[in-house]
Motif scaffolding. Structure first.
Motif, short mmCIF file in Angstrom:
data_model
loop_
_atom_site.label_atom_id
_atom_site.label_comp_id
_atom_site.label_asym_id
_atom_site.label_seq_id
_atom_site.Cartn_x
_atom_site.Cartn_y
_atom_site.Cartn_z
N UNK A 140 0.85 -1.23 0.16
CA UNK A 140 0.04 -0.04 0.07
C UNK A 140 0.82 1.22 0.04
N UNK A 141 1.04 2.17 -0.88
CA UNK A 141 1.38 3.36 -1.12
C UNK A 141 0.51 4.62 -1.37
N UNK A 142 1.00 5.58 -1.15
CA UNK A 142 0.06 6.95 -1.58
C UNK A 142 0.07 6.97 -3.11
N UNK A 143 -1.17 7.60 -3.63
CA UNK A 143 -1.26 7.63 -4.89
C UNK A 143 0.11 8.06 -5.83
N UNK A 144 0.78 9.02 -5.59
CA UNK A 144 1.71 9.37 -6.41
C UNK A 144 2.97 8.38 -6.68
N UNK A 145 2.97 7.35 -5.68
CA UNK A 145 3.91 6.51 -5.63
C UNK A 145 3.90 5.36 -6.68
N UNK A 146 2.28 5.14 -7.09
CA UNK A 146 2.15 4.31 -8.08
C UNK A 146 2.81 4.08 -9.25
N UNK A 147 2.97 5.12 -10.10
CA UNK A 147 3.21 5.18 -11.38
C UNK A 147 4.89 4.75 -11.38
N UNK A 148 5.50 5.25 -10.51
CA UNK A 148 6.97 4.87 -10.64
C UNK A 148 7.42 3.72 -9.94
N UNK A 149 6.54 2.98 -9.24
CA UNK A 149 6.98 1.68 -8.76
C UNK A 149 6.81 0.44 -9.68
N UNK A 150 7.86 -0.44 -9.41
CA UNK A 150 8.14 -1.38 -10.16
C UNK A 150 7.27 -2.67 -9.99
N UNK A 151 7.11 -2.67 -8.37
CA UNK A 151 6.46 -3.72 -7.86
C UNK A 151 4.97 -3.58 -7.98
N UNK A 152 4.05 -4.52 -7.86
CA UNK A 152 2.58 -4.34 -7.87
C UNK A 152 2.21 -3.61 -6.57
N UNK A 153 1.66 -2.46 -6.68
CA UNK A 153 1.43 -1.84 -5.54
C UNK A 153 -0.44 -1.37 -5.55
N UNK A 154 -0.79 -1.02 -4.51
CA UNK A 154 -2.01 -0.52 -4.27
C UNK A 154 -2.07 0.98 -3.86
N UNK A 155 -2.74 1.67 -4.58
CA UNK A 155 -2.79 3.26 -3.75
C UNK A 155 -3.97 3.05 -2.63
N UNK A 156 -3.41 3.87 -1.76
CA UNK A 156 -4.30 3.69 -0.45
C UNK A 156 -5.70 4.12 -0.72
N UNK A 157 -6.61 3.18 -0.38
CA UNK A 157 -8.02 3.59 -0.72
C UNK A 157 -8.67 4.66 -0.13
N UNK A 158 -7.91 5.13 1.14
CA UNK A 158 -8.55 6.24 1.76
C UNK A 158 -7.62 7.46 1.48
N UNK A 159 -6.53 7.42 0.91
CA UNK A 159 -5.77 8.59 0.69
C UNK A 159 -5.41 9.05 1.81
N UNK A 160 -4.87 8.31 2.81
CA UNK A 160 -4.22 8.75 4.08
C UNK A 160 -2.84 8.27 4.38
N UNK A 161 -2.26 7.57 3.56
CA UNK A 161 -0.85 7.18 3.58
C UNK A 161 0.03 8.26 3.16
N UNK A 162 0.94 8.75 3.84
CA UNK A 162 1.83 9.79 3.62
C UNK A 162 2.78 9.41 2.51
#
Length: 375
Positions: free
Chosen positions: A311-333
């Motif tokens: 789980x990561x914050x939304x802006x970290x999704x595009x640059x991640x090589x691993x399969x990641x999930x944007x925090x559904x509540x948008x609270x991860x920093x």
């Protein structure tokens, strides 16, 4: 930058159940039925202004809390965990103490009367024991500087030995075993105030609950000016780990680690019935730096990979090589990533966590071990 407004745990399941944290849920075993205690947490907020930055503090002045009190137990447990993680100890702030204590009293009175149905960070002026509506406003009323940003964690707990210190420790353990509350516990804050309200006693659904509040503070060159910032910690300033370094929870060689995540609302994984204890990594994010993930893996002692979600914050999704999930509540920093096992971890097991990623494109990586509790 996302501002967290109101984290809380549902009170629906409490009823007459013993509020002893279930195995892995709050640092203790339960010999009877258990329920999820309510809780609340804060998230950092961004601000273009900055103040002096300090390295993580390895010591603070001894607090004035009474020995064996819930306040002293919470202060000790929080600083022990922050110190072991490497994010620095927080110093007692008497004005934040006053703000936190008043909110703990408000929660106890109004949950027991039915005026409130769940723990939260806001107060209603129509209710008894009203102090101020938001954590920042309560701190200001208690006398803090206008540019002290305040982020709040709230919990309710129950201990089998009916000792205040045990209940304070349980509240902290609940925060540690979550996603958002753990993040709130380990921010760049420099000060803390603590509140505790002992159980009222009796046969009502909430009369056996104690109420814990932790208000974290950090100075900025500007004051929060909107309600959306009245429960938040400014990213800039305060205690900052070195650029290029990475810290994590559980910390290296931590033992007695909980098996499961403590349920919180909003839920970071609403589709999972019983996730495992969250694993967090944190880099310096004083400028809203983005932490992308190349890989984040947890293995047991036999080398088996634990099924998990990153789980990561939304802006970290595009640059991640691993399969990641944007925090559904948008609270991860920003600067934070979580590995959430899809099921509880195994008891009495040594695990190895390995992370590789990048902070604004600069590689960061770490690997460490921890051991789970007996149940």
């Amino acid at each position: 930058m996302t501002i967290q407004k109101n984290f809380k745990l549902s009170m629906a399941a409490i009823a007459a159940s013993l509020l002893v944290a279930a195995c892995g849920g709050g640092g203790g075993d339960s010999s009877s039925s258990s329920a999820t205690p309510p809780s609340g947490a804060s998230q950092p907020a961004g601000n273009a202004n900055s103040v002096a930055i300090v390295a993580p503090q390895t010591s603070v002045q001894a607090p004035t809390y009474v020995a064996d009190s819930a306040h002293y137990a919470m202060f000790t447990a929080i600083n022990s965990y922050r110190s072991n993680m490497g994010v620095g100890m927080v110093a007692q702030d008497l004005m934040l103490d006053l703000a936190a204590q008043n909110h703990a009293a408000y929660e106890r009175v109004n949950l027991n009367s039915g005026a409130e149905s769940s723990l939260g960070h806001t107060e209603s002026s129509a209710n008894p024991s009203f102090y101020e509506a938001w954590p920042y406003l309560r701190a200001r009323k208690a006398g803090t500087a206008a540019n002290l940003w305040v982020g709040e964690n709230v919990a309710a707990g129950y201990s089998a030995d009916f000792k205040d210190a045990s209940e304070g420790q349980q509240c902290v353990q609940q925060w540690i075993n979550t996603v958002y509350h753990l993040q709130g516990l380990t921010t760049n804050a420099t000060s803390i105030g603590l509140g505790y309200a002992a159980p009222l006693g009796g046969n009502g659904p909430y009369t056996q609950l104690s109420f814990c509040v932790a208000d974290f503070g950090v100075l900025s060159s500007s004051a929060p000016t909107a309600e959306s910032s009245y429960n938040s910690i400014n990213y800039y300033g305060g205690q900052q780990i070195a650029v290029g370094s990475i810290v994590h929870a559980p910390y290296s060689n931590e033992s007695n680690v909980a098996l499961a995540m403590q349920v919180e609302t909003p839920n970071p994984a609403p589709d999972l019935q019983t996730p495992g204890r969250p694993i967090m990594v944190l880099v310096n994010n004083q400028n809203g730096n983005v932490l992308t993930v190349d890989s984040f893996v947890l293995k047991d002692a036999a080398g088996n990979v634990v099924p998990a979600r990153i789980i990561v914050e939304a802006s970290a999704v595009a640059g991640s090589k691993a399969t990641v999930t944007a925090d559904v509540n948008n609270h991860v920093s920003k600067g934070v990533a979580f590995l959430l096992p899809l099921a509880p971890l195994s008891a009495n097991t040594a695990y190895t966590a390995t992370f590789a990623g990048a902070r604004d494109g600069a590689p960061v990586n770490t690997s460490w071990q921890f051991t789970t509790a007996a149940s």
